[in-house]
Design a protein around this motif. Structure first.
Motif, PDB file in Angstrom:
ATOM      1  N   SER A 292     -48.276 -25.419  -6.240  1.00  0.00           N
ATOM      2  CA  SER A 292     -48.399 -24.928  -4.617  1.00  0.00           C
ATOM      3  C   SER A 292     -47.558 -24.117  -4.121  1.00  0.00           C
ATOM      4  N   GLU A 293     -46.327 -23.966  -4.650  1.00  0.00           N
ATOM      5  CA  GLU A 293     -45.219 -23.056  -4.131  1.00  0.00           C
ATOM      6  C   GLU A 293     -45.214 -21.890  -4.836  1.00  0.00           C
ATOM      7  N   ARG A 294     -46.052 -21.462  -5.632  1.00  0.00           N
ATOM      8  CA  ARG A 294     -45.807 -20.129  -6.319  1.00  0.00           C
ATOM      9  C   ARG A 294     -46.444 -19.235  -5.381  1.00  0.00           C
ATOM     10  N   PRO A 295     -46.011 -17.871  -5.145  1.00  0.00           N
ATOM     11  CA  PRO A 295     -46.392 -16.845  -4.147  1.00  0.00           C
ATOM     12  C   PRO A 295     -47.817 -16.299  -4.804  1.00  0.00           C
ATOM     13  N   LYS A 296     -48.660 -16.302  -3.801  1.00  0.00           N
ATOM     14  CA  LYS A 296     -50.161 -15.805  -4.349  1.00  0.00           C
ATOM     15  C   LYS A 296     -50.097 -14.347  -3.955  1.00  0.00           C
ATOM     16  N   ILE A 297     -50.719 -13.559  -4.717  1.00  0.00           N
ATOM     17  CA  ILE A 297     -50.958 -12.116  -4.374  1.00  0.00           C
ATOM     18  C   ILE A 297     -52.364 -11.927  -4.018  1.00  0.00           C
ATOM     19  N   GLN A 298     -52.309 -11.337  -2.937  1.00  0.00           N
ATOM     20  CA  GLN A 298     -53.626 -11.190  -2.250  1.00  0.00           C
ATOM     21  C   GLN A 298     -53.966  -9.644  -1.907  1.00  0.00           C
ATOM     22  N   SER A 299     -52.931  -8.736  -2.068  1.00  0.00           N
ATOM     23  CA  SER A 299     -53.005  -7.458  -1.844  1.00  0.00           C
ATOM     24  C   SER A 299     -51.812  -6.584  -2.550  1.00  0.00           C
ATOM     25  N   SER A 300     -51.821  -5.220  -2.671  1.00  0.00           N
ATOM     26  CA  SER A 300     -50.645  -4.421  -3.458  1.00  0.00           C
ATOM     27  C   SER A 300     -49.491  -4.556  -2.582  1.00  0.00           C
ATOM     28  N   ARG A 301     -49.709  -4.799  -1.341  1.00  0.00           N
ATOM     29  CA  ARG A 301     -48.443  -4.969  -0.505  1.00  0.00           C
ATOM     30  C   ARG A 301     -47.562  -6.436  -0.740  1.00  0.00           C
ATOM     31  N   ASP A 302     -48.391  -7.546  -0.848  1.00  0.00           N
ATOM     32  CA  ASP A 302     -47.993  -8.553  -1.451  1.00  0.00           C
ATOM     33  C   ASP A 302     -47.052  -8.574  -2.593  1.00  0.00           C
ATOM     34  N   ALA A 303     -47.647  -7.903  -3.505  1.00  0.00           N
ATOM     35  CA  ALA A 303     -47.128  -7.492  -4.976  1.00  0.00           C
ATOM     36  C   ALA A 303     -45.982  -6.628  -4.537  1.00  0.00           C
ATOM     37  N   HIS A 304     -45.931  -5.689  -3.980  1.00  0.00           N
ATOM     38  CA  HIS A 304     -44.808  -5.028  -3.583  1.00  0.00           C
ATOM     39  C   HIS A 304     -43.571  -5.704  -3.033  1.00  0.00           C
ATOM     40  N   GLU A 305     -43.739  -6.579  -2.297  1.00  0.00           N
ATOM     41  CA  GLU A 305     -42.763  -7.355  -1.583  1.00  0.00           C
ATOM     42  C   GLU A 305     -42.239  -8.307  -2.535  1.00  0.00           C
ATOM     43  N   ILE A 306     -43.013  -8.787  -3.587  1.00  0.00           N
ATOM     44  CA  ILE A 306     -42.415  -9.825  -4.365  1.00  0.00           C
ATOM     45  C   ILE A 306     -41.842  -9.084  -5.467  1.00  0.00           C
ATOM     46  N   VAL A 307     -42.335  -8.083  -5.930  1.00  0.00           N
ATOM     47  CA  VAL A 307     -41.486  -7.431  -7.081  1.00  0.00           C
ATOM     48  C   VAL A 307     -40.258  -6.695  -6.470  1.00  0.00           C
ATOM     49  N   LEU A 308     -40.225  -5.876  -5.271  1.00  0.00           N
ATOM     50  CA  LEU A 308     -38.910  -5.454  -4.808  1.00  0.00           C
ATOM     51  C   LEU A 308     -37.952  -6.626  -4.570  1.00  0.00           C
ATOM     52  N   ALA A 309     -38.271  -7.652  -4.287  1.00  0.00           N
ATOM     53  CA  ALA A 309     -37.374  -8.771  -3.986  1.00  0.00           C
ATOM     54  C   ALA A 309     -36.504  -9.156  -5.281  1.00  0.00           C
ATOM     55  N   SER A 310     -37.362  -9.049  -6.389  1.00  0.00           N
ATOM     56  CA  SER A 310     -36.968  -9.280  -7.962  1.00  0.00           C
ATOM     57  C   SER A 310     -35.956  -8.169  -8.270  1.00  0.00           C
ATOM     58  N   TRP A 311     -36.138  -6.911  -7.935  1.00  0.00           N
ATOM     59  CA  TRP A 311     -35.563  -5.606  -8.530  1.00  0.00           C
ATOM     60  C   TRP A 311     -34.145  -5.698  -8.109  1.00  0.00           C
ATOM     61  N   ASP A 312     -33.299  -5.374  -9.013  1.00  0.00           N
ATOM     62  CA  ASP A 312     -31.797  -5.062  -8.715  1.00  0.00           C
ATOM     63  C   ASP A 312     -31.715  -3.709  -7.722  1.00  0.00           C
ATOM     64  N   PRO A 313     -31.293  -3.744  -6.716  1.00  0.00           N
ATOM     65  CA  PRO A 313     -31.299  -2.611  -6.058  1.00  0.00           C
ATOM     66  C   PRO A 313     -30.422  -1.567  -6.341  1.00  0.00           C
ATOM     67  N   GLY A 314     -29.398  -1.926  -7.186  1.00  0.00           N
ATOM     68  CA  GLY A 314     -28.418  -1.027  -7.856  1.00  0.00           C
ATOM     69  C   GLY A 314     -29.056  -0.241  -9.028  1.00  0.00           C
ATOM     70  N   LYS A 315     -30.093  -0.720  -9.551  1.00  0.00           N
ATOM     71  CA  LYS A 315     -31.103   0.062 -10.812  1.00  0.00           C
ATOM     72  C   LYS A 315     -32.297   0.885 -10.290  1.00  0.00           C
ATOM     73  N   ILE A 316     -32.705   0.519  -9.234  1.00  0.00           N
ATOM     74  CA  ILE A 316     -34.073   0.969  -8.770  1.00  0.00           C
ATOM     75  C   ILE A 316     -34.043   2.676  -8.891  1.00  0.00           C
ATOM     76  N   GLU A 317     -33.002   3.114  -8.281  1.00  0.00           N
ATOM     77  CA  GLU A 317     -32.926   4.755  -7.982  1.00  0.00           C
ATOM     78  C   GLU A 317     -32.069   5.266  -9.420  1.00  0.00           C
ATOM     79  N   PHE A 318     -31.598   4.163 -10.352  1.00  0.00           N
ATOM     80  CA  PHE A 318     -30.577   4.853 -11.237  1.00  0.00           C
ATOM     81  C   PHE A 318     -31.230   4.988 -12.616  1.00  0.00           C
ATOM     82  N   PHE A 319     -32.313   4.110 -13.055  1.00  0.00           N
ATOM     83  CA  PHE A 319     -33.112   4.328 -14.324  1.00  0.00           C
ATOM     84  C   PHE A 319     -34.427   3.636 -14.198  1.00  0.00           C
ATOM     85  N   GLU A 320     -35.401   3.796 -15.156  1.00  0.00           N
ATOM     86  CA  GLU A 320     -36.643   3.211 -15.243  1.00  0.00           C
ATOM     87  C   GLU A 320     -36.599   2.169 -15.836  1.00  0.00           C
TER      88      GLU A 320
END
Length: 156
Positions: free
Chosen positions: A27-55
Motif C-alpha cells: 500500500s506504500e509503494r508509489p503508483k505511476i499514473q503518468s510519465s511525470r510521476d515516473a520522471h519524478e520517481i526515477v529522478l529522485a533515485s538518480w545520482d545527481p553527480g552521474k546524470i550529466e557525466f555518463f549514461e
C-alpha cells in the motif's frame, strides 16, 4: 563386456533460488499514473553527480496496479552510450514478479531526442516482453531538466 557406471554428481550442481524481498508495504509503494510521476520517481533515485557525466540505463518494475516494485540499474556506460542486455532486463522483471516495466536512461548531453539505438532497444524489449506477458509501458530519456516519454510521443 564392460558395464558403464554412472556416478552421481548431483552435489556438484549449483542450486538456483529466486527471491524477491521488499521492505515496502504494498500500500506504500508509489503508483505511476503518468510519465511525470515516473520522471519524478526515477529522478529522485538518480545520482545527481552521474546524470550529466555518463549514461546509465535503469528499469522500473511494476505490478499489475502500476505500483513500483523497484528500480534496477542495469548498466552504466560512457558519455554517449551504454550496453543493454535484454536477458538481464527480463531476469530482473521475472525475479520481482513484475507484470509491467518502464525503461529509463539518461542523456548526459541534455538532448532529449531519441537516437536510432534508443528506438531499436525499445522495440526489442517491447517484443520480448510481449512473449513473456510483461508489458513495456514506457521508455524514457531523462535529464535534470526534463524528459522524453516514448509513450507520450507515440513512439512506443
Amino acid at each position: 563386456m564392460e558395464k558403464a557406471t554412472h556416478s552421481s554428481n548431483w552435489d556438484r550442481v549449483s542450486e538456483i533460488e529466486l527471491v524477491y524481498r521488499s521492505k515496502v508495504k504494498a500500500s506504500e509503494r508509489p503508483k505511476i499514473q503518468s510519465s511525470r510521476d515516473a520522471h519524478e520517481i526515477v529522478l529522485a533515485s538518480w545520482d545527481p553527480g552521474k546524470i550529466e557525466f555518463f549514461e546509465q540505463f535503469k528499469i522500473v518494475l511494476l505490478n499489475q496496479a502500476y505500483r513500483v516494485l523497484g528500480i534496477y540499474e542495469l548498466s552504466s556506460g560512457g558519455i554517449t552510450g551504454t550496453v543493454v542486455d535484454v536477458r538481464l532486463v527480463f531476469s530482473a522483471a521475472l525475479k520481482a514478479n513484475a507484470t509491467a516495466l518502464m525503461m529509463v536512461h539518461n542523456h548526459p548531453s541534455g538532448n532529449l531526442t531519441a537516437s536510432e539505438a534508443d528506438r531499436n532497444i525499445t522495440r526489442k524489449i517491447k517484443e520480448a516482453g510481449r512473449l513473456l506477458d510483461i508489458a513495456l509501458v514506457d521508455s524514457m530519456i531523462i535529464t535534470p531538466e526534463g524528459y522524453c516519454s516514448f509513450a507520450d510521443e507515440g513512439l512506443l
